[in-house]
Design a protein around this motif. Structure first.
Motif, mmCIF file in Angstrom:
data_model
loop_
_atom_site.group_PDB
_atom_site.id
_atom_site.type_symbol
_atom_site.label_atom_id
_atom_site.label_comp_id
_atom_site.label_asym_id
_atom_site.label_seq_id
_atom_site.Cartn_x
_atom_site.Cartn_y
_atom_site.Cartn_z
ATOM 1 N N PHE A 258 10.413 -0.527 -5.932
ATOM 2 C CA PHE A 258 10.114 0.693 -7.386
ATOM 3 C C PHE A 258 8.874 1.390 -7.104
ATOM 4 O O PHE A 258 8.995 2.238 -7.857
ATOM 5 N N GLY A 259 7.815 0.382 -6.629
ATOM 6 C CA GLY A 259 6.658 1.385 -6.603
ATOM 7 C C GLY A 259 7.021 2.460 -5.793
ATOM 8 O O GLY A 259 6.187 3.544 -5.978
ATOM 9 N N GLY A 260 7.584 2.311 -4.502
ATOM 10 C CA GLY A 260 7.848 3.315 -3.658
ATOM 11 C C GLY A 260 8.700 4.610 -4.430
ATOM 12 O O GLY A 260 8.337 5.791 -4.312
ATOM 13 N N VAL A 261 9.655 4.171 -5.177
ATOM 14 C CA VAL A 261 10.522 5.166 -5.903
ATOM 15 C C VAL A 261 9.627 6.003 -6.965
ATOM 16 O O VAL A 261 9.657 6.997 -7.221
ATOM 17 N N ILE A 262 8.907 5.390 -7.689
ATOM 18 C CA ILE A 262 8.082 5.724 -8.784
ATOM 19 C C ILE A 262 7.153 6.556 -8.237
ATOM 20 O O ILE A 262 6.789 7.740 -8.863
ATOM 21 N N ALA A 263 6.387 6.277 -7.360
ATOM 22 C CA ALA A 263 5.329 7.067 -6.701
ATOM 23 C C ALA A 263 5.840 8.314 -6.119
ATOM 24 O O ALA A 263 5.546 9.390 -6.110
ATOM 25 N N GLY A 264 7.179 8.320 -5.438
ATOM 26 C CA GLY A 264 7.800 9.426 -4.775
ATOM 27 C C GLY A 264 8.300 10.313 -5.575
ATOM 28 O O GLY A 264 8.096 11.718 -5.600
ATOM 29 N N VAL A 265 8.691 10.027 -6.994
ATOM 30 C CA VAL A 265 9.253 10.838 -8.093
ATOM 31 C C VAL A 265 7.810 11.693 -8.547
ATOM 32 O O VAL A 265 7.980 12.783 -8.672
ATOM 33 N N GLY A 266 6.712 10.789 -8.626
ATOM 34 C CA GLY A 266 5.610 11.583 -9.055
ATOM 35 C C GLY A 266 4.765 12.547 -8.070
ATOM 36 O O GLY A 266 4.606 13.599 -8.426
ATOM 37 N N TYR B 131 0.599 -1.249 -0.033
ATOM 38 C CA TYR B 131 -0.096 0.018 -0.011
ATOM 39 C C TYR B 131 0.893 1.235 0.031
ATOM 40 O O TYR B 131 1.773 1.320 0.533
ATOM 41 N N GLY B 132 0.317 2.220 -0.656
ATOM 42 C CA GLY B 132 1.092 3.764 -0.512
ATOM 43 C C GLY B 132 0.569 4.366 0.651
ATOM 44 O O GLY B 132 -0.005 3.927 1.582
ATOM 45 N N SER B 133 1.090 5.678 0.487
ATOM 46 C CA SER B 133 0.838 6.398 1.715
ATOM 47 C C SER B 133 -0.447 7.163 1.735
ATOM 48 O O SER B 133 -0.944 7.576 0.523
ATOM 49 N N GLY B 134 -0.888 7.988 2.729
ATOM 50 C CA GLY B 134 -2.061 8.721 2.846
ATOM 51 C C GLY B 134 -3.374 7.997 2.140
ATOM 52 O O GLY B 134 -3.588 7.096 2.179
#
Length: 282
Positions: free
Chosen positions: A115-123, A33-36
């Motif tokens: 990789f999900g965290g990295v890509i989401a963080g860049v976005g 899961y992502g954040s927020g």
């Protein structure tokens, strides 16, 4: 002005695409899961699909539903510009989440989490850097900052803590740990692209202090301290404007400086704490 707004819109769309890719190709297939509000939308989809058998409402739709009441509050308490761009970002992300297929690119849950965290963080980082947000908690932070000027890290920690716990309840306990990995990675990437601090102090050296301070007052409603300074090399008399802003206002401040005095020098530093009045009412 038109060029900047077009570029801003393009960046917001690209950021929404990156978030959708992170979710549909990495996080959702791995049950991480992502954040927020993004993670909350994932949890709602999993709960309704696994417990109630309802799969007609996708993660993107849940994300949009969660953001509607927050956007209304943001419109009233924060401002139209920030809220419009944030809601536009959420709408783009909703559409892309519904259009992109949910397809796992790897069976390794660790790779998916990282990789999900990295890509989401860049976005998210790019979106914040260009004066918008991905909605949800970002708008809540802006509202709380304008109203009470209290630390908001607790609210992020509380919501993400609930997401981590429920990730382990709805799936395997290990999924909660992998979700924690994703949250850590995405946070570090956002910090690297934008800024890790909720509030920063901007010190602007300029020869157009009157025009610049008026422009800042009209746009941001922040108190400014003006300090006489002199250039060490040129020996020219100047003024330094010092003000404290939230990280969500950094883009607006940079844009104001470029419009009023492109030759101004700005230094942005961490603000650990504030005592006294933070907001200057009109």
């Amino acid at each position: 002005m038109f060029y900047f707004e077009v570029k801003r819109i393009v960046v917001v769309i690209f950021g929404a695409l990156l978030n959708a890719v992170a979710l549909n190709f990495f996080l959702i297939p791995a049950s991480v899961y992502g954040s927020g509000f993004t993670g909350a939308a994932q949890l709602l989809f999993d709960f309704f699909s696994q417990v109630l058998g309802i799969t007609s409402i996708g993660t993107g739709i849940w994300l949009f539903i969660l953001n509607v009441p927050v956007a209304i509050l943001g419109w009233m308490k924060v401002g139209k510009g920030f809220t419009i761009y944030s809601l536009f970002s959420v709408a783009c992300m909703t559409v892309m989440l519904e259009l992109l297929p949910i397809q796992a690119l790897s069976d390794d849950i660790i790779l998916n989490a990282v990789f999900g965290g990295v890509i989401a963080g860049v976005g998210v980082g790019l979106t914040l850097k260009w004066g918008a947000s991905t909605g949800g908690m970002d708008i809540v932070v802006m509202i709380l900052s304008r109203l009470k000027d209290r630390p908001v890290g607790t609210y992020f920690l509380l919501l993400n803590g609930v997401i981590i716990i429920l990730a382990g309840v709805l799936n395997e306990p290990a999924n909660a740990l992998y979700t924690l990995v994703t949250l850590y990675v995405s946070t570090r990437v956002i910090d690297a692209i934008h800024t890790r601090y909720e509030k920063v102090t901007a010190m602007i050296v300029t020869t157009k202090s009157d025009e610049l301070s008026k422009a800042i007052y009209n746009k941001m409603v922040r108190g400014i301290t003006i300090i006489p300074v002199k250039g060490g090399y040129t020996q020219q008399d100047k003024n330094m404007l010092m003000l404290v802003i939230t990280r969500y206002e950094l883009y607006d401040l940079e844009h104001i400086i470029k419009e009023v005095d492109p030759s101004a020098f700005m230094n942005v530093v961490e603000t650990a704490g504030i005592y006294g009045f933070f907001r200057k009412d009109k």
